[in-house]
Design an enzyme around this catalytic site. Structure first.
Site, PDB file in Angstrom:
ATOM      1  N   ARG A  98     -23.707  18.145   0.881  1.00  0.00           N
ATOM      2  CA  ARG A  98     -24.268  16.927   1.276  1.00  0.00           C
ATOM      3  C   ARG A  98     -24.016  15.873   0.148  1.00  0.00           C
ATOM      4  O   ARG A  98     -24.490  16.464  -1.020  1.00  0.00           O
ATOM      5  CB  ARG A  98     -25.624  16.919   1.949  1.00  0.00           C
ATOM      6  CG  ARG A  98     -26.393  15.836   2.343  1.00  0.00           C
ATOM      7  CD  ARG A  98     -26.182  15.801   3.768  1.00  0.00           C
ATOM      8  NE  ARG A  98     -27.340  14.923   4.456  1.00  0.00           N
ATOM      9  CZ  ARG A  98     -27.097  14.002   5.225  1.00  0.00           C
ATOM     10  NH1 ARG A  98     -26.104  13.338   5.269  1.00  0.00           N
ATOM     11  NH2 ARG A  98     -28.350  13.584   5.600  1.00  0.00           N
ATOM     12  N   THR A 373     -20.237  10.262  12.049  1.00  0.00           N
ATOM     13  CA  THR A 373     -19.841  11.662  11.583  1.00  0.00           C
ATOM     14  C   THR A 373     -18.732  12.344  12.567  1.00  0.00           C
ATOM     15  O   THR A 373     -18.758  11.566  13.364  1.00  0.00           O
ATOM     16  CB  THR A 373     -21.341  12.490  11.692  1.00  0.00           C
ATOM     17  OG1 THR A 373     -22.372  11.781  11.020  1.00  0.00           O
ATOM     18  CG2 THR A 373     -21.369  13.891  11.217  1.00  0.00           C
ATOM     19  N   THR A 391     -19.723  13.774   6.964  1.00  0.00           N
ATOM     20  CA  THR A 391     -20.253  12.095   7.380  1.00  0.00           C
ATOM     21  C   THR A 391     -20.327  11.156   6.103  1.00  0.00           C
ATOM     22  O   THR A 391     -20.110  11.453   5.037  1.00  0.00           O
ATOM     23  CB  THR A 391     -21.581  12.218   7.939  1.00  0.00           C
ATOM     24  OG1 THR A 391     -22.173  11.066   8.430  1.00  0.00           O
ATOM     25  CG2 THR A 391     -22.534  12.589   6.730  1.00  0.00           C
ATOM     26  N   ASN A 393     -22.018   8.803   7.085  1.00  0.00           N
ATOM     27  CA  ASN A 393     -23.091   8.159   7.628  1.00  0.00           C
ATOM     28  C   ASN A 393     -22.808   7.089   8.596  1.00  0.00           C
ATOM     29  O   ASN A 393     -22.691   7.253   9.737  1.00  0.00           O
ATOM     30  CB  ASN A 393     -24.309   7.512   6.765  1.00  0.00           C
ATOM     31  CG  ASN A 393     -25.762   7.257   7.444  1.00  0.00           C
ATOM     32  OD1 ASN A 393     -26.164   7.994   8.245  1.00  0.00           O
ATOM     33  ND2 ASN A 393     -26.296   6.430   6.932  1.00  0.00           N
ATOM     34  N   GLU A 412     -25.116   6.994   2.833  1.00  0.00           N
ATOM     35  CA  GLU A 412     -26.005   8.187   3.155  1.00  0.00           C
ATOM     36  C   GLU A 412     -27.569   7.940   2.594  1.00  0.00           C
ATOM     37  O   GLU A 412     -28.287   8.742   3.086  1.00  0.00           O
ATOM     38  CB  GLU A 412     -25.497   9.460   2.626  1.00  0.00           C
ATOM     39  CG  GLU A 412     -25.796  10.656   3.189  1.00  0.00           C
ATOM     40  CD  GLU A 412     -25.508  10.613   4.791  1.00  0.00           C
ATOM     41  OE1 GLU A 412     -26.394  10.594   5.768  1.00  0.00           O
ATOM     42  OE2 GLU A 412     -24.245  10.583   5.004  1.00  0.00           O
ATOM     43  N   ASP A 415     -30.407   7.584   5.172  1.00  0.00           N
ATOM     44  CA  ASP A 415     -31.179   9.042   5.691  1.00  0.00           C
ATOM     45  C   ASP A 415     -32.358   9.242   4.876  1.00  0.00           C
ATOM     46  O   ASP A 415     -33.044  10.220   5.742  1.00  0.00           O
ATOM     47  CB  ASP A 415     -30.103   9.941   5.632  1.00  0.00           C
ATOM     48  CG  ASP A 415     -29.088  10.266   6.999  1.00  0.00           C
ATOM     49  OD1 ASP A 415     -29.293   9.224   7.689  1.00  0.00           O
ATOM     50  OD2 ASP A 415     -28.533  11.247   7.174  1.00  0.00           O
TER      51      ASP A 415
END
Length: 576
Positions: A98, A373, A391, A393, A412, A415
């Site tokens: 990630r 995603t 992803t 995002n 991202e 998030d």
């Protein structure tokens, strides 16, 4: 049209015309392998790799790179994601690649002088970009668990980027949807917008020379080409020039985490899914544990009783998700508590069987401890199963490409919790556990999941969909196990969603009958019915041993049965 008859506790029979899945084509069959992705060319590449002797991990890596070329709205090497692996011997593992917050990130970096969120700051441009992890994740997976060389798995993606590929109608529709966003960035526009100012259309050939060159560098030199070489330099240079905070050390110190997956059991089926920094596996297990105490199969798909119980289980689970979970390097996640069946029983005791709960009455707990995603599912001849969700995002991420790289970058950072109590892109209201900090990974909903039965693989499943990923994946599992649907029906079936706040039940258009909607309203639910044509998620699934539980019970059908969501514009399941 097939009719599904369900009994509900209000004393009469309601026949629901299950249009969305009655019309579903049969699952795709395969005896040696199955690849299900959101873009047909990527699926073809995955099968090509399997046929050449690669295992499912090799195929997953090849597909991941290919989607960066043919599915630019979400496929990526400028973002990050998760990979759940179940090996043929029954062991499993999980790779976290990630995105991470840059070293210069601060808790209040998206707030103005009055402490209020700055509109668009966490979504648009270089300030929204987290440090990408996909290249590191793919290469760790291949080196540790694959069988092919880096050059072998990258060659198809390089070829597609260099020579180009002809856009289908679905590909063109996706590009048209992002055209305005892409046109705002000069480097992105040079790739995806034609000289006449229009996006590429169906029948056009999309060539991505800079991306081909970046992939070729990775093929030759490995992850160092991305994290320590010219690619990182180009991204950092663009970030500095355009208001971002990315620095070379952010790239140089990026590391993939290999973690133990979250596990639980639902009605005799073993679930293996994503652990923190994903909330997906934990919350799926929490909801399943609650629902296990109810006769969902008897109550029936789409009945008011079933929807009521599902929504209440979601309500309790999402308050835990949004308040208690975060990056395990920064937060002590209450994994044991959330997956405990005793805790699920405590939740059932709080659910009123006849009335809707009230979210504001559920306070965040102290345990003492994108939409754009894409997901793909793969299984090989030996039975190694891989579920990958990764992803950018938002659609096309931050909408920016560093000059010379051809790589779309993620947004991202949205998030994270910008400010407790303020919704993010997906309406999630989150807490301090997910606050921004340098090197921290934002909490995710991505839920690459593998289900097994009696020690053998049974189902590979996952989906995009932002905060709804969890409920999409959950509902596919329930539809197969509780409602007896085949894998394609289970994926195509209409969906519902609840995420604690806002206190609203979201329903796909025509997802529930008028009678059911009326009953739910009388129980106290606020319902939000999606507009005609508006759908969420693009699940990709595989069922092993037959196309449904019923067929498996009768002795089985095809070994592998794959399905891509009917909501997907360009995806395909391919078996061989």
């Amino acid at each position: 049209m097939r009719l599904r008859t369900v009994v509900i506790s209000f004393g009469f029979i309601l026949s629901i015309a299950a249009e969305s899945f009655a019309a579903s084509p049969a699952p795709v069959k395969g005896e040696h392998g199955m690849v299900v992705t959101a873009q047909r060319l990527a699926s073809e590449i995955g099968v090509e790799v399997l046929k050449k002797g690669g295992n499912s991990i090799d195929a997953a890596v090849a597909v991941g790179y290919a989607l960066a070329v043919v599915y630019p709205s979400a496929g990526n090497i400028g973002g990050g994601g998760f990979m759940t692996i179940r090996f043929k011997d029954g062991k499993s593992t999980f790779l976290d690649f990630r995105e991470r917050a840059p070293l210069a990130a601060t808790k209040d970096m998206y707030l103005d002088k009055d402490g209020n969120p700055i509109k668009g700051a966490s979504l648009d441009g270089y300030l929204a970009v987290g440090v990408p992890g996909s290249v590191a994740g793919f290469e760790m997976a291949r080196e540790k668990y694959g069988t092919l060389t880096r050059q072998q798995v990258l060659e198809p993606a390089i070829r597609l980027a260099k020579d180009g590929f002809v856009l289908g109608q679905g590909d063109a529709t996706i590009l048209a949807g992002g055209a305005k966003r892409l046109a705002a960035d000069k480097a992105a526009a040079a790739i995806f917008i034609k000289a006449d100012g229009k996006p590429y259309g169906a029948g056009d050939r999309l060539v991505q020379a800079d991306l081909a060159a970046s992939l070729a560098r990775i093929s030759e030199k490995g992850p160092d080409a991305f994290y320590k070489g010219a690619i990182a330099d180009q991204i950092v240079k663009a970030s500095a020039a355009k208001g971002g905070i990315l620095a070379k050390p952010d790239f140089e110190q990026y590391k993939v985490r290999e973690l133990a997956p979250v596990t639980c059991n639902y009605r005799g089926f073993d679930i293996v899914s994503s652990p923190p920094p994903s909330s997906g596996g934990l919350i799926i297990c929490e909801i399943l544990n609650v629902l296990e105490g109810y006769p969902i199969s008897h109550l029936g798909f789409g009945s008011a009783d079933t929807v009521h119980l599902m929504v209440e289980a979601m309500r309790f689970a999402y308050v835990d998700r949004n308040s208690a979970l975060g990056d395990p390097a920064f937060v002590e996640n209450p994994v044991g508590k959330i997956t405990d069946k005793t805790y699920a029983a405590e939740i059932r005791d709080k659910i009123d069987r006849y009335r809707a709960g009230v979210s504001k009455d559920l306070k965040p707990k102290d345990f003492g401890e994108s939409k754009e995603t894409t997901h793909y599912s793969i299984i090989d001849d030996a039975g190694n199963a891989v579920a990958v969700t990764y992803t950018l995002n938002g659609s096309f991420g931050a909408g920016v490409v560093a000059d010379g790289t051809g790589i779309l970058l993620n947004n991202e950072m949205d998030d994270f919790t910008q400010k407790p109590g303020v919704p993010n892109l997906y309406g999630l209201v989150q807490g301090e556990a997910n606050a921004i900090a340098p090197l921290k990974t934002p909490l995710s909903s991505m839920s690459p999941t593998i289900v097994s039965k009696d020690g053998k693989p049974f189902m590979v499943i996952g989906s995009p969909g932002g905060s709804r990923i969890i409920t999409i994946t959950l509902e596919a599992i329930i539809n197969v196990i509780d409602h007896g649907m085949d894998i394609r029906e289970a994926i195509d079936a209409p969906r519902i969603h609840h995420q604690w706040l806002p206190d609203t039940v979201y329903v796909e258009n025509h997802g529930l009958s008028p009678d059911t909607l009326k009953m739910l309203s009388q129980m106290g639910y606020k319902l939000d019915i999606a507009a005609e044509g508006k759908v969420w998620g693009q699940a990709a699934g595989i069922l092993v041993g037959g196309e449904s539980l019923g067929e498996i019970g009768k002795g089985g059908g095809a070994r592998y049965n794959g399905a891509i969501d009917s909501r997907a514009l360009a995806g395909e399941a391919i078996g061989y």
